[in-house]
Design an enzyme around this catalytic site. Structure first.
Site, PDB file in Angstrom:
ATOM      1  N   ASP A  13     -43.488 -29.098 -52.945  1.00  0.00           N
ATOM      2  CA  ASP A  13     -42.789 -30.303 -52.461  1.00  0.00           C
ATOM      3  C   ASP A  13     -43.080 -31.537 -53.305  1.00  0.00           C
ATOM      4  OD1 ASP A  13     -41.970 -28.753 -50.192  1.00  0.00           O
ATOM      5  OD2 ASP A  13     -43.953 -29.118 -49.326  1.00  0.00           O
ATOM      6  N   LYS A  16     -39.925 -31.248 -57.502  1.00  0.00           N
ATOM      7  CA  LYS A  16     -39.511 -30.462 -58.678  1.00  0.00           C
ATOM      8  C   LYS A  16     -37.993 -30.445 -58.810  1.00  0.00           C
ATOM      9  CE  LYS A  16     -41.714 -26.840 -57.162  1.00  0.00           C
ATOM     10  NZ  LYS A  16     -42.434 -27.450 -56.027  1.00  0.00           N
ATOM     11  N   ASN A  38     -37.878 -19.336 -49.454  1.00  0.00           N
ATOM     12  CA  ASN A  38     -38.813 -20.238 -48.768  1.00  0.00           C
ATOM     13  C   ASN A  38     -38.893 -21.567 -49.518  1.00  0.00           C
ATOM     14  OD1 ASN A  38     -40.016 -18.948 -50.947  1.00  0.00           O
ATOM     15  ND2 ASN A  38     -42.036 -18.854 -50.043  1.00  0.00           N
ATOM     16  N   GLY A  40     -37.499 -24.954 -51.318  1.00  0.00           N
ATOM     17  CA  GLY A  40     -36.405 -25.862 -50.969  1.00  0.00           C
ATOM     18  C   GLY A  40     -36.427 -27.005 -51.946  1.00  0.00           C
ATOM     19  N   HIS A  41     -35.479 -27.000 -52.872  1.00  0.00           N
ATOM     20  CA  HIS A  41     -35.456 -28.060 -53.879  1.00  0.00           C
ATOM     21  C   HIS A  41     -34.326 -29.025 -53.565  1.00  0.00           C
ATOM     22  CE1 HIS A  41     -37.690 -25.276 -56.893  1.00  0.00           C
ATOM     23  NE2 HIS A  41     -38.443 -25.693 -55.909  1.00  0.00           N
ATOM     24  N   GLN A 225     -42.871 -23.597 -55.158  1.00  0.00           N
ATOM     25  CA  GLN A 225     -44.164 -23.949 -54.536  1.00  0.00           C
ATOM     26  C   GLN A 225     -45.045 -24.701 -55.548  1.00  0.00           C
ATOM     27  OE1 GLN A 225     -43.253 -20.346 -54.006  1.00  0.00           O
ATOM     28  NE2 GLN A 225     -42.054 -21.086 -52.305  1.00  0.00           N
TER      29      GLN A 225
END
Ligand code: GDP
Length: 423
Positions: A13, A16, A38, A40-41, A225
């Site tokens: 988070d 990125k 999993n 989330g960008h 991640q």
């Protein structure tokens, strides 16, 4: 150096999505090498906010080829849905052209999701904080050599046999554990249907990437991640099931381990979602204020993120493990009004030892040692040159560079594409 890897420096988070979106403008290929949906960008585009879970962030740039590498675990039903969603947003997603999926990538099925939730429930108080998407069980099956691969979806005979073997493997213990059995025929039918939709995009992506590299194409590897969630280098067992750090980039794509530029992304403070040690966490009202100021709620699950001060010990460690030669510091704008700004420079471990090294054990009981720097009260979102930042903000960035030993080449001062300072 034509190959660049963008990696989150702490627990994900870090922003990125924005940085990759920014760099993708100058890139031919954007490649995911690990994790699943999993991730989330978040991209903030002129047309509004867009959250990508599986498809690489380069998809918004028409000239970019986006690759879901073999190190990613793919839920084909989710992927079909994500492609549809992007098309509805007006994006030109063309399987086999600007979106490739490795035929070697392992498949997440519904049984993995149920297994994931079941395993988390078994952990009682020791929950890891999984997103419950089946990622961990799919990786476990990959290692256990009972997994299904995307290429299987294009081979009906083989897929039916693989689903039968998979169901037998699961059903041997699903029943006794109180989980509904896997129906091999229904599973094969669902996967064949998804395979039909995705057919044109399921290719030997590693070969495509090696060709691209040989042709001098610019390749951007998109970490999911962060380094401290890396299966081996992270805060085990509170980690993800893949090699989220740069180390996963070669096995996860099929590219050879040649030198590449590694850009580490770190927030101007620290956040973590889910359980696990977090020495600089602010458990008080200031932490709540930071969460609200930074809108620190998960883009995949909506979960509130734990917030804390910048940790130079952790960042130095992740920088070393990932090989980051430069940092992008995001969310500097959020720290407006948060004076004094604290930087963690060492830990006091439970046995009384002081350390400036990031430990593999005992981080739960580590007490951070801080240096305090004066904060800034100005709005920095419109600033585009380092010299124009308030003196205290500049000093803060310089202290981070000095304490981590990694130069901060880029500073993000807002969610939008143009809100960056290049140095
Ligand atoms: P990722 O998983 O590392 O891509 O991180 P996310 O994209 O989920 O989370 C980052 C969040 O911060 C998103 O909502 C971004 O729009 C936002 N963001 C990115 N950079 C900045 C920044 O410099 N300032 C602020 N205020 N928000 C940012």
């Amino acid at each position: 150096m034509p190959t660049t890897c963008v990696v989150g420096i702490l627990w994900g988070d870090e922003g990125k999505g924005k940085v990759i979106d920014y760099l993708a403008a100058e890139t031919d290929f954007v490649v995911r090498y690990g994790g699943g949906h999993n991730a989330g960008h978040t991209l903030v585009l002129p047309t509004g906010k867009l959250v990508l879970h599986l498809i690489p962030s380069g998809i918004v740039h028409p000239h970019t080829v986006n690759v879901i590498g073999n190190g990613v675990v793919v839920d084909p039903v989710h992927l079909v849905g994500e492609v549809d969603k992007l098309r509805q947003r007006g994006l030109d997603v063309r399987l086999g052209h600007n979106l490739l999926v490795s035929e070697r990538a392992h498949v997440i099925v519904e049984a993995h999701r149920r297994q994931d939730l079941w395993a988390e429930a078994q952990r009682g108080d020791g929950k890891i904080g999984t997103t419950g998407r089946g990622i961990g069980p799919a990786y476990a099956d990959r290692c256990g050599r009972v997994g299904l691969r995307m290429g299987d979806l294009l081979r009906p005979e083989r897929l039916r046999d693989a689903c039968a073997a998979f169901a037998a493997h699961k059903n041997a213990w699903f029943g006794p554990a109180g989980l509904a059995p896997v129906d091999a025929a229904a599973l094969a039918a669902e996967l064949l249907a998804a395979g039909e939709t995705l057919r044109a995009g399921i290719v030997d992506a590693g070969a495509a990437l090696r060709r691209a590299q040989a042709d001098g194409k610019r390749i951007l590897l998109e970490g999911a991640q962060g380094c401290l969630l890396d299966l081996e280098q992270g805060t085990y067992p509170y980690v993800t099931s893949s090699h989220a750090s740069t180390g996963g980039a070669f096995p996860g794509t099929g590219l050879p381990p040649h030198a590449m530029r590694v850009v580490g992304i770190a927030k101007a403070y620290a956040t973590r979602v889910g359980a696990g040690p977090f020495p600089t966490e602010l458990k008080d009202a200031l932490g709540d204020t930071l969460r609200i100021a930074g809108n620190e709620f998960g883009s995949t699950t909506g979960r509130p993120r734990r917030c804390g001060w910048f940790d130079t010990v952790a960042v130095r460690y992740s920088g070393a493990v990932s090989g980051a030669s430069e940092l992008v510091l995001t969310n500097l704008d959020v720290l407006k009004g948060f004076g004094p700004l604290r930087l963690c420079v060492a830990y006091r471990l439970p046995d009384g030892t002081r350390t400036t090294e990031f430990p593999a054990f005992d981080l739960e009981g580590a007490v951070p040692e801080f240096v305090d720097l004066p904060g800034f009260t100005e709005d920095v979102r419109a600033v585009r040159r380092f010299e124009d930042l308030p003196a205290n903000a500049r000093a803060y960035v310089q202290a981070i560079e000095q304490r981590t030993g990694i130069p901060v080449r880029t500073i993000s001062v807002g969610p939008e594409r143009q809100q960056v300072i290049l140095r």
